[in-house]
Design an enzyme around this catalytic site. Structure first.
Site, PDB file in Angstrom:
ATOM      1  CD  GLU A 133      -2.836   1.160   2.395  1.00 52.25           C
ATOM      2  OE1 GLU A 133      -3.668   2.084   2.479  1.00 52.25           O
ATOM      3  OE2 GLU A 133      -2.693   0.308   3.292  1.00 52.25           O
ATOM      4  CG  HIS A 145       0.423   5.792   3.836  1.00 49.03           C
ATOM      5  ND1 HIS A 145       0.858   4.822   2.961  1.00 49.03           N
ATOM      6  CD2 HIS A 145      -0.763   5.328   4.321  1.00 49.03           C
ATOM      7  CE1 HIS A 145      -0.022   3.844   2.912  1.00 49.03           C
ATOM      8  NE2 HIS A 145      -1.015   4.131   3.728  1.00 49.03           N
ATOM      9  CG  ASP A 275      -6.810   0.063   6.644  1.00 52.74           C
ATOM     10  OD1 ASP A 275      -5.657  -0.341   6.375  1.00 52.74           O
ATOM     11  OD2 ASP A 275      -7.108   1.268   6.696  1.00 52.74           O
ATOM     12  CG  LEU A 308     -10.249   7.481  10.929  1.00 47.86           C
ATOM     13  CD1 LEU A 308     -11.300   7.236   9.863  1.00 47.86           C
ATOM     14  CD2 LEU A 308     -10.521   6.611  12.142  1.00 47.86           C
TER      15      LEU A 308
END
Length: 386
Positions: A133, A145, A275, A308
């Site tokens: 990912e 990220h 996830d 999140l």
């Protein structure tokens, strides 16, 4: 193999991936399913496991986006031992196979992740390959990220991202951040491709789909939103009958009303994904994600500023939420959890159904609570079951 060596799992209801059958049994030889028969057809003297009254037997859940579990983060432990711990943590929630998912990281970490998957796959059939990912994602849609680790793809990345022997490589990327031809090169190398963490326009998304991109990672999250004059990737996904889109059904990532609308309008193939982060199947209330502290509260994994960061979701809960939050029939939720992801990964002739010739990956559960009673991977029950 003799009749005595076969194993038969009998249930009040067997869902085969398409239809529910009452009072049936699945017959297994080795790691494969031999047949689906009526209970009354079970031969005398057969080796039979009778599941508790009311329990359903269905294809094992397949999760294509698993960052961690059992207090292990794949980015921190891209090793066979790390993958084994993640597999154990998720199996108790009905997940019989998955893709360990490495979020945006260095080339060295990506190489280690792929090597670990290649090493463990022969001994752990629940590991189907690897999901990268990132790191080729939009600076505008980073989510959790790290900005300093995202980068543009280079020629050597095609070989690096190619599937491990006998396994799957899923690559989530922002197609607008890739050079011309990169998507088609990855597709030609055998990668499964999904748009995610992207600001791609509708036109850019459609072009990537022509080049071999068939997936969408956690639809609605970390991508250009749907708008009246720029429909973006969401519209491209929902209007395509060949698209597969992951949905995080936890009541947090996407409002249930939006998911209900998408499921009514979408022509493609929804897939449940978790996830999942380390607390799933673990006990930690906080963990470190590439140097940042992530807090777990009220079913959410968030950074200090409230962003999140993955999810505290398991697949059994995702199936339950489909029924309770999205008003879906249980059978349809089960297709989202197994049959559709198997088809997306190109494994639909081996996994995702309970029919002759398929691998005996199965989960047994209470249909009211989706409490997992037992699981089998390649015909083998987990150590604490039966």
């Amino acid at each position: 193999m003799t009749e005595e060596a076969r194993r038969t799992i009998a249930a009040d209801v067997v869902f085969d991936g398409e239809s529910a059958h009452r009072d049936c049994a699945v017959v297994i030889e080795g790691e494969n399913i031999v047949s689906l028969i009526l209970r009354r057809e079970i031969p005398r003297g057969a080796n039979v496991v009778e599941l508790p009254k009311g329990v359903w037997l269905a294809p094992g859940f397949i999760d294509i986006q698993v960052n961690g579990g059992g207090d292990i983060l794949f980015n921190d432990e891209p090793t066979p031992a790390g993958i084994a711990a993640i597999l154990r943590a998720h199996r108790k929630f009905g997940t019989t196979s998955l893709l360990p998912t490495l979020i945006t990281d260095t080339d060295e970490k990506m190489i280690a992740a792929k090597s670990a998957v290649a090493e463990i796959m022969p001994q752990a059939p629940g590991a189907l390959g690897v999901h990268f990912e990132g790191p080729f994602i939009s600076p505008q849609r980073l989510g959790a990220h790290r900005a300093d680790l995202r980068r543009a793809p280079l020629p050597h990345h095609v070989d690096m991202l190619a599937p491990p022997a006998g396994g799957v490589s899923l690559v989530t990327l922002a197609p607008e951040e890739a050079p011309p031809g990169f998507v088609s090169e990855l597709a030609a190398a055998g990668c499964k491709l999904a748009l995610g963490h992207s600001m791609a326009s509708y036109a850019q998304t459609r072009e990537a789909m022509k080049e071999g991109m068939t997936g969408f990672t956690h639809l609605f999250n970390a991508m250009r939103p749907l708008a009246s004059r720029e429909p973006g990737p969401i519209a491209a996904a929902l209007e395509s009958s060949s698209a597969f889109y992951g949905l995080i059904v936890d009541g947090e990532h996407v409002d249930p009303a939006i998911l209900r609308l998408a499921l009514r309008a979408g022509l493609g193939h929804p897939m449940l994904v978790t996830d999942a982060m380390p607390p799933v199947g673990g006990s930690a209330k906080q963990f470190a994600l590439q140097g940042r502290e992530i807090f777990v509260a009220d079913g959410r994994c968030v950074t200090a500023d409230g962003t999140l960061a993955g999810a505290a979701l398991d697949m059994a809960s995702a199936v339950r939420n489909c029924v309770l939050l999205l008003d879906l029939p249980l059978e349809r939720a089960l297709v989202f959890a197994s049959t559709n992801p198997a088809n997306f990964l190109g494994l639909g002739k081996r996994l995702g159904r309970l029919v002759a010739g398929y691998r005996a990956d199965m989960t047994a559960f209470d249909p009211q609570t989706i409490r997992i009673v037992a699981t089998w991977v390649a015909g083998e029950p987990s150590a604490d079951e039966w």
